[in-house]
Motif scaffolding. Structure first.
Motif, PDB file in Angstrom:
ATOM      1  N   MET A   1       0.847  -1.190   0.000  1.00  0.00           N
ATOM      2  CA  MET A   1       0.000   0.000   0.000  1.00  0.00           C
ATOM      3  C   MET A   1       0.887   1.246   0.000  1.00  0.00           C
ATOM      4  O   MET A   1       1.831   1.344   0.780  1.00  0.00           O
ATOM      5  N   SER A   2       0.561   2.186  -0.870  1.00  0.00           N
ATOM      6  CA  SER A   2       1.351   3.412  -0.937  1.00  0.00           C
ATOM      7  C   SER A   2       0.940   4.382   0.170  1.00  0.00           C
ATOM      8  O   SER A   2      -0.116   4.234   0.793  1.00  0.00           O
ATOM      9  N   VAL A   3       1.788   5.378   0.391  1.00  0.00           N
ATOM     10  CA  VAL A   3       1.478   6.410   1.382  1.00  0.00           C
ATOM     11  C   VAL A   3       0.190   7.143   0.992  1.00  0.00           C
ATOM     12  O   VAL A   3      -0.660   7.424   1.843  1.00  0.00           O
ATOM     13  N   PHE A   4       0.050   7.426  -0.303  1.00  0.00           N
ATOM     14  CA  PHE A   4      -1.131   8.149  -0.773  1.00  0.00           C
ATOM     15  C   PHE A   4      -2.406   7.337  -0.521  1.00  0.00           C
ATOM     16  O   PHE A   4      -3.433   7.880  -0.080  1.00  0.00           O
ATOM     17  N   LEU A  11      -8.520   9.403   5.384  1.00  0.00           N
ATOM     18  CA  LEU A  11      -9.509  10.438   5.088  1.00  0.00           C
ATOM     19  C   LEU A  11     -10.921   9.856   5.054  1.00  0.00           C
ATOM     20  O   LEU A  11     -11.875  10.483   5.539  1.00  0.00           O
ATOM     21  N   VAL A  12     -11.061   8.660   4.510  1.00  0.00           N
ATOM     22  CA  VAL A  12     -12.377   8.004   4.475  1.00  0.00           C
ATOM     23  C   VAL A  12     -12.884   7.765   5.896  1.00  0.00           C
ATOM     24  O   VAL A  12     -14.066   7.978   6.190  1.00  0.00           O
ATOM     25  N   TYR A  13     -11.994   7.338   6.784  1.00  0.00           N
ATOM     26  CA  TYR A  13     -12.403   7.104   8.172  1.00  0.00           C
ATOM     27  C   TYR A  13     -12.847   8.412   8.825  1.00  0.00           C
ATOM     28  O   TYR A  13     -13.849   8.449   9.541  1.00  0.00           O
ATOM     29  N   TYR A  14     -12.116   9.499   8.559  1.00  0.00           N
ATOM     30  CA  TYR A  14     -12.551  10.789   9.103  1.00  0.00           C
ATOM     31  C   TYR A  14     -13.928  11.175   8.556  1.00  0.00           C
ATOM     32  O   TYR A  14     -14.824  11.571   9.306  1.00  0.00           O
ATOM     33  N   LEU A  15     -14.114  11.052   7.244  1.00  0.00           N
ATOM     34  CA  LEU A  15     -15.380  11.448   6.625  1.00  0.00           C
ATOM     35  C   LEU A  15     -16.543  10.598   7.132  1.00  0.00           C
ATOM     36  O   LEU A  15     -17.680  11.074   7.194  1.00  0.00           O
ATOM     37  N   VAL A  41     -12.939   1.717   0.205  1.00  0.00           N
ATOM     38  CA  VAL A  41     -11.568   1.252   0.423  1.00  0.00           C
ATOM     39  C   VAL A  41     -11.108   0.377  -0.748  1.00  0.00           C
ATOM     40  O   VAL A  41      -9.968   0.477  -1.212  1.00  0.00           O
ATOM     41  N   GLY A  42     -12.009  -0.476  -1.224  1.00  0.00           N
ATOM     42  CA  GLY A  42     -11.675  -1.311  -2.382  1.00  0.00           C
ATOM     43  C   GLY A  42     -11.338  -0.489  -3.612  1.00  0.00           C
ATOM     44  O   GLY A  42     -10.416  -0.825  -4.367  1.00  0.00           O
ATOM     45  N   LEU A  43     -12.088   0.599  -3.808  1.00  0.00           N
ATOM     46  CA  LEU A  43     -11.785   1.492  -4.934  1.00  0.00           C
ATOM     47  C   LEU A  43     -10.398   2.102  -4.787  1.00  0.00           C
ATOM     48  O   LEU A  43      -9.639   2.204  -5.758  1.00  0.00           O
ATOM     49  N   ILE A  44     -10.046   2.505  -3.564  1.00  0.00           N
ATOM     50  CA  ILE A  44      -8.730   3.112  -3.319  1.00  0.00           C
ATOM     51  C   ILE A  44      -7.609   2.104  -3.587  1.00  0.00           C
ATOM     52  O   ILE A  44      -6.562   2.445  -4.138  1.00  0.00           O
ATOM     53  N   CYS A 158      -5.757   6.016  11.725  1.00  0.00           N
ATOM     54  CA  CYS A 158      -6.137   5.112  10.644  1.00  0.00           C
ATOM     55  C   CYS A 158      -5.084   5.101   9.533  1.00  0.00           C
ATOM     56  O   CYS A 158      -4.761   4.043   8.982  1.00  0.00           O
ATOM     57  N   PHE A 159      -4.541   6.261   9.211  1.00  0.00           N
ATOM     58  CA  PHE A 159      -3.495   6.348   8.192  1.00  0.00           C
ATOM     59  C   PHE A 159      -2.280   5.501   8.585  1.00  0.00           C
ATOM     60  O   PHE A 159      -1.761   4.712   7.783  1.00  0.00           O
ATOM     61  N   LEU A 160      -1.826   5.648   9.832  1.00  0.00           N
ATOM     62  CA  LEU A 160      -0.643   4.914  10.286  1.00  0.00           C
ATOM     63  C   LEU A 160      -0.914   3.415  10.318  1.00  0.00           C
ATOM     64  O   LEU A 160      -0.069   2.607   9.906  1.00  0.00           O
ATOM     65  N   ALA A 161      -2.105   3.035  10.813  1.00  0.00           N
ATOM     66  CA  ALA A 161      -2.436   1.605  10.888  1.00  0.00           C
ATOM     67  C   ALA A 161      -2.562   0.999   9.494  1.00  0.00           C
ATOM     68  O   ALA A 161      -2.135  -0.137   9.266  1.00  0.00           O
TER      69      ALA A 161
END
Length: 535
Positions: A1-4, A11-15, A41-44, A158-161
């Motif tokens: 998984m990339s950083v982006f 961001l999805v978790y925040y939204l 998430v699957g789309l990402i 969430c980003f870090l995990a």
């Protein structure tokens, strides 16, 4: 998984926890649900079909989870979003993904408590703005500051995990070997029984209970998928309700009294004022949800357009109006829209010279918020949302990316349609009409019919998605082995162990055992049974 990609997942978790893009409970019922979050998430990650399948599987656990009165038993959005991300990057099977997602949801509830605690610090700022009549700045304590806090509490963990977790999960599984995956699959097959049992707490009542077993038997013996099962029992429910209905229902004394209309008044408010006020409520009612005032700051924010229109040339009355609307309130927001409309009408009357003191506003809000929440929370979270989820869940588990999209559209239209209608009812007709609607036979019939369909479809879910199979075999001779599952349990009734586990979970919940303890009990049964070869 990339950083982006990891940043997008954060961001999805925040939204999923913010007012954007669907509004307060709109997000709670849409992006917050693992079936929908899994698709995103699957789309990402470039695999929307697998994301939908994994998210829908995780959603089985959370069908009946209800958050009311500020409580959050588990964070299903973190479970769905991060659970799906880790499952895809770690190459996990769907059942194993569910076993990993549940503890993530429990961890996520800490963020909810932290947000409500920190947001309490913004209440004094809202009070100061009210004291000074600064109506244009209410968005700061209700939207800006709370959302900065929520972003920090959701995006970064969430980003870090997501970024670091996939590699650790995969390495951990490779080190422990296939037996771990087998036990995780057993746990994942059994855990949906808890989510289904939680749903039964709300709808397994009265005559509707028999439909639970009818739905189970139809799915177990004839392998009917959930969507056709839903349509079949929709037709059965319509016929059943028509047979049960009685002609010529008499009006109650209360209804006769409520039928009288309130005195007509010349409107000072424009339609756009009411619509903007209502949108503020639907979007930001829980943006600054806190332990001191609950939705108080959100209610004040929703009334800003009303206050500005009625008291634009009267700073003292504007200040008083702000102070009376920043007080404690806690209700369900679609049904609570009626309070927005009614309060707007009262403010309009007061601006026209009616003798309404602050106590009148407080009495109306406190008198209605409890009954409206008492109907709204169970109806939406216990009946409507689970019904819509299970209606599309079978399609989603089979890999249909259209299922979570259709669910989101249908819910959004119904939810906001009801909210807007109740806001207008409150403004145009007043509290009597609101209470009349709540006590009406029509509402009771809708709830009863939803209970029948819900029980039937939930029964089908047990047969289709709760997996409990014994691995016990008995050697009868050198050439003959008695397989307990196929030779005994399946012949008695297909899925009988799944049904027994679900009803056991329901029994525990009825005995006031917490959902967390029930989850731990099921996990313990699965682990022990898997290790000794029972399952």
């Amino acid at each position: 998984m990339s950083v982006f990609q990891a940043m997008l997942i954060g961001l999805v978790y925040y939204l999923s926890n913010s007012p954007w893009p669907f509004g307060g409970l709109g997000n709670y019922a849409i992006l917050y649900r693992p079936m929908v979050g899994g698709l995103v998430v699957g789309l990402i990650l470039g695999n929307p079909v697998m994301g939908t399948i994994i998210g829908a599987t995780i959603n089985l656990m959370y069908i009946g989870f209800i958050s009311a009165g500020g409580s959050m038993p588990s964070d299903m959005s973190l479970a769905g979003i991060l659970g799906t991300a880790l499952a895809i990057t770690g190459g996990l099977e769907t059942e194993a993904a569910l076993a990993i997602a549940v503890p993530l949801g429990l961890v996520g509830s800490i963020f909810w408590v932290g947000s409500m605690t920190i947001c309490t610090a913004f209440v004094p700022l809202a009070d100061r703005l009210a004291e000074n009549g600064k109506v244009d700045k209410v968005w700061i304590p209700n939207v800006l500051l709370p959302q900065l806090v929520k972003f920090a509490l959701t995006f970064f963990p969430c980003f870090l995990a997501a970024y670091f977790g996939g590699a650790y999960i995969q390495g951990f599984i490779d080190a422990l070997g296939g037996n771990v995956l087998r036990i995780l699959s057993i746990i994942g097959g059994m855990l949906p029984a808890v989510g289904i049992a939680l749903t039964l707490l709300a709808i397994y009542k009265g005559e509707a209970r028999v439909f639970f077993f009818l739905g189970f038997l139809l799915a177990a013996y004839f392998k009917v998928p959930i969507l056709p099962l839903s349509l079949i029992f929709l037709c059965i429910t319509i016929v059943y309700m028509q047979l049960q209905s009685k002609s010529g229902e008499a009006k109650t004394e209360f209804a006769e009294e409520a039928a009288s209309t309130e005195p007509k008044r010349e409107p000072l408010l424009k339609k756009k004022d009411l619509v903007k006020s209502w949108f503020n409520w639907m979007y930001y009612f829980q943006s600054c949800y806190n332990y001191e005032r609950m939705q108080g700051v959100g209610f004040l924010h929703s009334m800003t357009y009303i206050i500005k229109r009625l008291y634009k040339d009267d700073p003292e009355e504007r200040r008083k109006a702000m102070q009376r609307h920043v007080q404690f309130i806690n209700t369900e927001n679609a049904f609570g829209s009626a309070i927005i409309g009614l309060t707007a009408a009262m403010e309009e009357q007061k601006a026209q010279g009616a003798d309404l003191d602050d106590e009148s506003f407080t009495s109306i809000k406190t008198g209605l918020m409890g009954p409206l929440a008492g109907i709204g929370d169970p109806l939406w979270q216990g009946v409507a949302i689970p019904l819509l989820i299970v209606f599309f869940l079978g399609m989603a588990i089979e890999g249909s990316v259209a299922a979570p999209i259709l669910y989101s559209i249908v819910f959004y239209v119904i939810y906001y349609g009801v909210g807007y209608w109740l806001m207008k009812l409150g403004y145009e007709q007043g509290s009597k009409k609101i209470l009349e609607f709540m006590e009406s036979g029509t509402l009771k019939k809708v709830i009863a019919g939803a209970g029948i369909i819900g029980n039937a479809v939930i029964g089908g879910l047990v047969a289709n998605y709760v997996s409990v199979k014994t691995a016990i075999t008995i050697k009868q001779s050198a050439e003959s082995v008695f397989v307990l599952q196929t030779e005994l349990f399946d012949k008695i009734m297909p899925g009988i162990l799944a049904l027994a586990l679900t009803m056991f979970c329901y029994w525990l919940l009825k005995k006031k055992v917490s959902s967390l303890k029930v989850i731990l009990i099921v996990v313990a049964i699965a682990v022990i049974g898997g290790l000794i070869g029972v399952f």
